[in-house]
Motif scaffolding. Sequence first.
Motif, PDB file in Angstrom:
ATOM      1  N   UNK A  38       0.907  -1.127  -0.022  1.00 30.90           N
ATOM      2  CA  UNK A  38      -0.014   0.008  -0.174  1.00 30.90           C
ATOM      3  C   UNK A  38       0.910   1.293   0.036  1.00 30.90           C
ATOM      4  N   UNK A  39       1.916   1.251   0.836  1.00 32.21           N
ATOM      5  CA  UNK A  39       2.880   2.384   0.667  1.00 32.21           C
ATOM      6  C   UNK A  39       3.478   2.725  -0.588  1.00 32.21           C
ATOM      7  N   UNK A  40       3.965   1.335  -1.146  1.00 32.74           N
ATOM      8  CA  UNK A  40       4.622   1.548  -2.640  1.00 32.74           C
ATOM      9  C   UNK A  40       3.614   2.258  -3.396  1.00 32.74           C
ATOM     10  N   UNK A  41       2.245   1.730  -3.473  1.00 32.65           N
ATOM     11  CA  UNK A  41       1.088   2.175  -4.289  1.00 32.65           C
ATOM     12  C   UNK A  41       1.121   3.670  -4.176  1.00 32.65           C
ATOM     13  N   UNK A  42       1.032   4.132  -2.765  1.00 34.89           N
ATOM     14  CA  UNK A  42       0.779   5.506  -2.499  1.00 34.89           C
ATOM     15  C   UNK A  42       1.971   6.363  -3.054  1.00 34.89           C
ATOM     16  N   UNK A  43       3.183   5.854  -3.022  1.00 35.57           N
ATOM     17  CA  UNK A  43       4.517   6.504  -3.400  1.00 35.57           C
ATOM     18  C   UNK A  43       4.108   6.807  -4.965  1.00 35.57           C
ATOM     19  N   UNK A  45       1.724   6.615  -6.797  1.00 33.71           N
ATOM     20  CA  UNK A  45       0.413   7.529  -7.051  1.00 33.71           C
ATOM     21  C   UNK A  45       0.668   9.253  -7.086  1.00 33.71           C
ATOM     22  N   UNK A  46       1.930   9.307  -5.723  1.00 32.31           N
ATOM     23  CA  UNK A  46       2.186  10.556  -5.536  1.00 32.31           C
ATOM     24  C   UNK A  46       3.132  10.967  -6.634  1.00 32.31           C
ATOM     25  N   UNK A  47       3.786  10.034  -7.177  1.00 33.24           N
ATOM     26  CA  UNK A  47       4.834  10.343  -8.292  1.00 33.24           C
ATOM     27  C   UNK A  47       4.006  10.654  -9.610  1.00 33.24           C
ATOM     28  N   UNK A  48       3.021   9.975  -9.708  1.00 26.99           N
ATOM     29  CA  UNK A  48       2.127  10.286 -11.007  1.00 26.99           C
ATOM     30  C   UNK A  48       1.380  11.650 -10.670  1.00 26.99           C
ATOM     31  N   UNK A  49       0.937  11.931  -9.406  1.00 28.35           N
ATOM     32  CA  UNK A  49       0.344  13.132  -9.240  1.00 28.35           C
ATOM     33  C   UNK A  49       1.422  14.298  -9.662  1.00 28.35           C
ATOM     34  N   UNK A 153      -1.174   8.684 -18.608  1.00 29.32           N
ATOM     35  CA  UNK A 153      -1.430   9.824 -17.558  1.00 29.32           C
ATOM     36  C   UNK A 153      -2.790  10.187 -17.672  1.00 29.32           C
ATOM     37  N   UNK A 154      -3.246  10.175 -18.828  1.00 32.90           N
ATOM     38  CA  UNK A 154      -4.821  11.005 -19.201  1.00 32.90           C
ATOM     39  C   UNK A 154      -5.624   9.663 -18.541  1.00 32.90           C
ATOM     40  N   UNK A 159      -9.279   8.080 -14.097  1.00 34.82           N
ATOM     41  CA  UNK A 159      -9.715   7.254 -12.704  1.00 34.82           C
ATOM     42  C   UNK A 159      -9.665   7.970 -11.557  1.00 34.82           C
ATOM     43  N   UNK A 160      -8.564   8.845 -11.326  1.00 31.17           N
ATOM     44  CA  UNK A 160      -8.573   9.849 -10.118  1.00 31.17           C
ATOM     45  C   UNK A 160      -9.802  10.956 -10.118  1.00 31.17           C
TER      46      UNK A 160
END
Length: 163
Positions: A38-43, A45-49, A153-154, A159-160
């Motif tokens: 979950x932490x890796x996924x959050x990281x 997601x933060x990088x993608x953001x 990215x799009x 999705x978000x």
Amino acid sequence: MIFVEEDVEEEIEEEVEEEIAEEEEKVADEEDTMREQEQEEEEVEEEVSARHSEISTESEPVAMESDSEGVMVEQPSTLKKRSKRSKTPTGPAESTEMECEDVGVAFVDMKRILMEEQDLKDEQIEIKDVETESTVIGHMVVTVECAEVLKAVASEMQVEGTF
């Protein structure tokens, strides 16, 4: 026989307790693994953001040129020429101190690449005067390979719910 039955019961209880402890340890390990994932996924997601905020679907100034192997590499967004006032460098430290003047700018339409879902390959683009951005002062051939990244990215933004 009473002592034997008590010993057997104690052994069974110890085995059951050991099995319970082992299961609890396995569950704890699985929970730790899930937290790490979950932490890796959050990281990610933060990088993608962060990348989302850096990427604009508007036209961005881009200058490209071939390196020694013929591969197109991105250069600073404006073309520069040496000013007549620049001095000849006498050493490596001075070579970066020369004055430059912006003379032209080229644009790549990232939105078009996204909408058409096709990279630009050996496409000739206009170089426009840096002051007016309307007068064409030259042309250059560029290759920009980013359609798949823009599409991803799009898709992620949809999705978000941020697109």
